[in-house]
Design a protein around this motif. Structure first.
Motif, PDB file in Angstrom:
ATOM      1  N   PHE A 277       1.072  -0.921  -0.217  1.00 13.48           N
ATOM      2  CA  PHE A 277      -0.220   0.258   0.100  1.00 13.48           C
ATOM      3  C   PHE A 277       1.152   1.081   0.118  1.00 13.48           C
ATOM      4  O   PHE A 277       0.786   2.107   0.980  1.00 13.48           O
ATOM      5  N   GLN A 278       1.540   1.314  -0.549  1.00 13.37           N
ATOM      6  CA  GLN A 278       2.824   2.736  -0.720  1.00 13.37           C
ATOM      7  C   GLN A 278       2.269   3.508  -1.042  1.00 13.37           C
ATOM      8  O   GLN A 278       2.443   4.966  -0.137  1.00 13.37           O
ATOM      9  N   GLN A 279       1.326   3.693  -1.732  1.00 13.03           N
ATOM     10  CA  GLN A 279       0.604   4.980  -2.056  1.00 13.03           C
ATOM     11  C   GLN A 279      -1.125   5.849  -1.532  1.00 13.03           C
ATOM     12  O   GLN A 279      -1.185   6.443  -1.301  1.00 13.03           O
ATOM     13  N   LEU A 280      -0.991   4.266  -0.374  1.00 14.40           N
ATOM     14  CA  LEU A 280      -2.052   4.738   0.541  1.00 14.40           C
ATOM     15  C   LEU A 280      -1.644   5.309   0.548  1.00 14.40           C
ATOM     16  O   LEU A 280      -3.111   6.230   1.449  1.00 14.40           O
ATOM     17  N   TRP A 281      -0.536   5.960   1.618  1.00 12.00           N
ATOM     18  CA  TRP A 281      -0.537   5.976   2.813  1.00 12.00           C
ATOM     19  C   TRP A 281      -0.576   8.061   2.816  1.00 12.00           C
ATOM     20  O   TRP A 281      -0.920   8.965   3.007  1.00 12.00           O
ATOM     21  N   PRO A 282       0.098   8.417   1.831  1.00  5.29           N
ATOM     22  CA  PRO A 282       0.248   9.948   1.243  1.00  5.29           C
ATOM     23  C   PRO A 282      -1.397   9.936   0.988  1.00  5.29           C
ATOM     24  O   PRO A 282      -1.806  11.600   0.771  1.00  5.29           O
ATOM     25  N   TRP A 283      -2.179   9.096   0.654  1.00 11.79           N
ATOM     26  CA  TRP A 283      -3.340   9.349  -0.137  1.00 11.79           C
ATOM     27  C   TRP A 283      -4.186   9.900   1.210  1.00 11.79           C
ATOM     28  O   TRP A 283      -4.616  10.948   0.844  1.00 11.79           O
ATOM     29  N   ILE A 284      -4.105   8.988   1.859  1.00  8.64           N
ATOM     30  CA  ILE A 284      -4.857   9.696   3.086  1.00  8.64           C
ATOM     31  C   ILE A 284      -4.523  10.785   4.181  1.00  8.64           C
ATOM     32  O   ILE A 284      -5.789  11.626   4.236  1.00  8.64           O
ATOM     33  N   ARG A 285      -3.329  11.096   4.633  1.00 11.81           N
ATOM     34  CA  ARG A 285      -3.245  12.625   4.208  1.00 11.81           C
ATOM     35  C   ARG A 285      -3.513  13.416   3.557  1.00 11.81           C
ATOM     36  O   ARG A 285      -3.788  14.256   3.898  1.00 11.81           O
ATOM     37  N   ARG A 286      -3.543  13.092   2.210  1.00 15.79           N
ATOM     38  CA  ARG A 286      -4.007  13.946   1.332  1.00 15.79           C
ATOM     39  C   ARG A 286      -5.495  14.553   1.989  1.00 15.79           C
ATOM     40  O   ARG A 286      -6.464  15.666   1.260  1.00 15.79           O
ATOM     41  N   LEU A 287      -6.736  13.613   2.045  1.00 13.62           N
ATOM     42  CA  LEU A 287      -8.118  13.424   2.388  1.00 13.62           C
ATOM     43  C   LEU A 287      -8.250  14.098   3.762  1.00 13.62           C
ATOM     44  O   LEU A 287      -9.382  15.508   3.744  1.00 13.62           O
ATOM     45  N   THR A 288      -6.761  14.402   4.851  1.00 14.23           N
ATOM     46  CA  THR A 288      -7.063  15.203   5.868  1.00 14.23           C
ATOM     47  C   THR A 288      -6.012  16.085   6.058  1.00 14.23           C
ATOM     48  O   THR A 288      -5.503  16.073   6.919  1.00 14.23           O
ATOM     49  N   PRO A 289      -5.722  16.797   5.558  1.00  7.82           N
ATOM     50  CA  PRO A 289      -4.994  17.860   5.540  1.00  7.82           C
ATOM     51  C   PRO A 289      -4.842  19.194   6.258  1.00  7.82           C
ATOM     52  O   PRO A 289      -3.765  19.429   7.154  1.00  7.82           O
ATOM     53  N   ARG A 290      -5.714  18.976   7.419  1.00 11.29           N
ATOM     54  CA  ARG A 290      -5.681  20.138   8.409  1.00 11.29           C
ATOM     55  C   ARG A 290      -6.137  19.392   9.613  1.00 11.29           C
ATOM     56  O   ARG A 290      -6.937  18.465   9.886  1.00 11.29           O
ATOM     57  N   GLU A 291      -6.002  19.895  11.148  1.00 11.33           N
ATOM     58  CA  GLU A 291      -6.762  19.544  11.869  1.00 11.33           C
ATOM     59  C   GLU A 291      -8.493  19.720  12.638  1.00 11.33           C
ATOM     60  O   GLU A 291      -8.377  20.404  12.395  1.00 11.33           O
ATOM     61  N   SER A 292      -8.349  17.975  12.392  1.00 11.93           N
ATOM     62  CA  SER A 292     -10.234  17.212  12.214  1.00 11.93           C
ATOM     63  C   SER A 292     -10.234  16.972  12.173  1.00 11.93           C
ATOM     64  O   SER A 292     -11.565  16.032  13.144  1.00 11.93           O
ATOM     65  N   LEU A 293      -9.548  15.214  12.508  1.00 17.24           N
ATOM     66  CA  LEU A 293      -9.814  13.997  13.147  1.00 17.24           C
ATOM     67  C   LEU A 293     -10.110  13.072  13.544  1.00 17.24           C
ATOM     68  O   LEU A 293      -9.113  13.693  14.416  1.00 17.24           O
ATOM     69  N   GLU A 294     -11.331  12.809  14.214  1.00 19.95           N
ATOM     70  CA  GLU A 294     -11.392  11.825  15.363  1.00 19.95           C
ATOM     71  C   GLU A 294     -11.344  11.271  15.026  1.00 19.95           C
ATOM     72  O   GLU A 294     -11.491   9.909  16.073  1.00 19.95           O
ATOM     73  N   SER A 295     -12.029  10.125  14.429  1.00 19.81           N
ATOM     74  CA  SER A 295     -11.896   8.862  13.785  1.00 19.81           C
ATOM     75  C   SER A 295     -11.847   8.135  13.426  1.00 19.81           C
ATOM     76  O   SER A 295     -11.486   8.657  12.169  1.00 19.81           O
TER      77      SER A 295
END
Length: 453
Positions: A277-295
């Motif tokens: 899943f090499q590309q998975l991790w930067p993709w997830i980071r791009r989905l949540t670029p700002r402080e907001s994620l709780e779950s």
């Protein structure tokens, strides 16, 4: 119990009873007039049809709530959600007239669910009949789960429904319906959308979803990974996203930063490549670029062995969501105990953690992993290499595990009260001992799945 109802405010009683199972509600409804008055609306809030198989006579048995509603029509005013099944018309066509009559009586209906697994589309006429009735009811939520797709006639009639707050469509076959001609009419009201339809990857959902600026919850199955990045750039109110990852997003032409601030993110993916899943991790980071994620929930499967979550991904996520993340679930991917210690350190607000890790007889390693997790309340572990199928935990090992569990729960500053290790779940509670007239901390254990049978 009648005396309890006399002293308990009647407006509080439903708030208590709504936490009971249906069987217990039936019992409460027979205790007294007060309890009957409070329990009956809860019993009839949701109506489900049951289709079971009688093995003795090899036939299907249909139990439909419409018979009760027609016998006691005054209960229809309590109904808020109805779940219908196309199998009723197949096995008991004689009930259909009563089903429609009962639905017309539910004048306060808010949600309707239609499900059918047949691949021949024989339920189409029944479904269209229900739609005609629903048009005059105050419907707010519509859920459709079928094997075959929706016909053009059904789709045209669905577009007459406006003001809906939730739409959920799951179809295995048929045209890739993505609110064509309907999204413009739902734009002002729709906040919850679920789409799992065939060939969704071949139908670009961007234009249609752009008419839904008020979406707060979005669940997509089969959408291209690159499209997800684009969708988040024009859904400013989106807070919950449940989607799949298919890879190849590095070639995405879209580089804009999402405007959505996701609070809940679920990602489902699988891999057959050695690179994983090499590309998975930067993709997830791009989905949540700002402080907001709780779950955050990750369901990742790999045919090349156990999928691992890189330590660098955890550290990168912590740079953004350190002060917000409370729930982390990764049951199908592996974390080392050192990674778990890192996770509990870099996310100090973490309250629940569910992951897969390697079993170790050294219980000190588990204690060290969560020693800094002062807000962690629940920790569940899928243990790889958890005791061979022919072995059982000996008494000394049981004692060591129990002692470690107690130390983790009673550690100063700890609020940890649920620990799951493989098939065993330990729960800690404060209990009053009548004989000793004191309160003691008790730990109980339950086997939720016996791996040795």
């Amino acid at each position: 119990m009648a005396l309890a109802a006399d002293f308990l405010p009647l407006d509080v009683l439903p708030l208590i009873l709504e936490n009971l199972h249906r069987r217990d509600l039936h019992t409460c409804a027979q205790l007294s007039k007060a309890f009957h008055h409070a329990a009956t609306p809860l019993l009839y809030r949701t109506l489900d049809v049951r289709v079971t198989t009688d093995k003795r006579f090899r036939k299907s048995v249909v139990v439909h709530p419409s018979t009760t509603i027609l016998r006691k029509p005054e209960y229809a005013k309590y109904v808020r959600h109805v779940h219908e099944n196309g199998a009723v018309g197949y096995h008991r066509p004689d009930l259909m007239d009563g089903c429609r009559k009962a639905l017309r009586l539910c004048v306060n209906l808010q949600g309707f669910t239609w499900s059918y697994d047949s691949a021949d589309g024989t339920d189409e006429a029944d479904f269209l009949g229900y739609l005609e009735i629903l048009k005059v009811l105050p419907l707010r939520e519509l859920v459709i789960r079928t094997f075959c797709g929706l016909s053009d006639d059904a789709w045209d009639r669905l577009q007459d429904f406006t003001g809906l707050t939730k739409v959920s469509i799951w179809c295995m076959e048929g045209k890739p319906r993505i609110l064509q001609g309907w999204s413009e009419k739902l734009g002002a009201s729709l906040t919850h959308l679920e789409l799992g339809v065939s060939s969704l990857s071949r139908a670009h959902p961007l234009y249609l979803l752009s008419h839904l600026p008020n979406l707060r919850v979005l669940r997509l199955k089969g959408a291209p990974s690159a499209a997800i990045l684009e969708i988040l750039t024009f859904l400013p109110r989106l807070a919950t996203l449940d989607t799949e990852y298919f890879g190849a997003v590095a070639l995405s032409r879209y580089d804009d930063v999402p405007v959505a601030n996701l609070r809940d993110l679920t990602v489902r993916t699988s891999s057959v490549h050695i690179q994983g899943f090499q590309q998975l991790w930067p993709w997830i980071r791009r989905l949540t670029p700002r402080e907001s994620l709780e779950s955050f929930t990750l369901n990742a499967f790999s045919t090349q062995g156990e999928a691992l979550i890189p330590r660098s991904f955890l550290l990168d996520m912590a740079q953004t969501h350190r002060n917000t993340l409370k729930h982390f679930t990764a049951d199908t991917t592996q974390l080392t105990l050192a990674d778990i210690e890192c996770l509990c350190t870099v996310f100090p607000k973490l309250e629940t953690l569910s992951c897969s890790t390697i079993w170790s007889p050294d219980m000190v390693l588990y204690e060290n992993a969560v020693r800094k997790a002062n807000n962690l309340r629940e920790w569940r572990m899928n243990l790889n290499n958890w005791l061979p199928s022919h072995a059982r935990v000996d008494q000394s090992q049981n004692t060591a595990i129990g002692s470690a569990i107690r130390r983790m729960m009673e550690r100063e500053g700890s609020v940890l009260r649920v620990i799951g290790m493989g098939s065993v779940v330990y729960r800690g509670v404060w209990a009053y001992k009548t004989a000793e007239d004191k309160v003691e901390f008790e730990i109980t254990s339950n086997v939720i799945q016996d791996n040795w049978d």
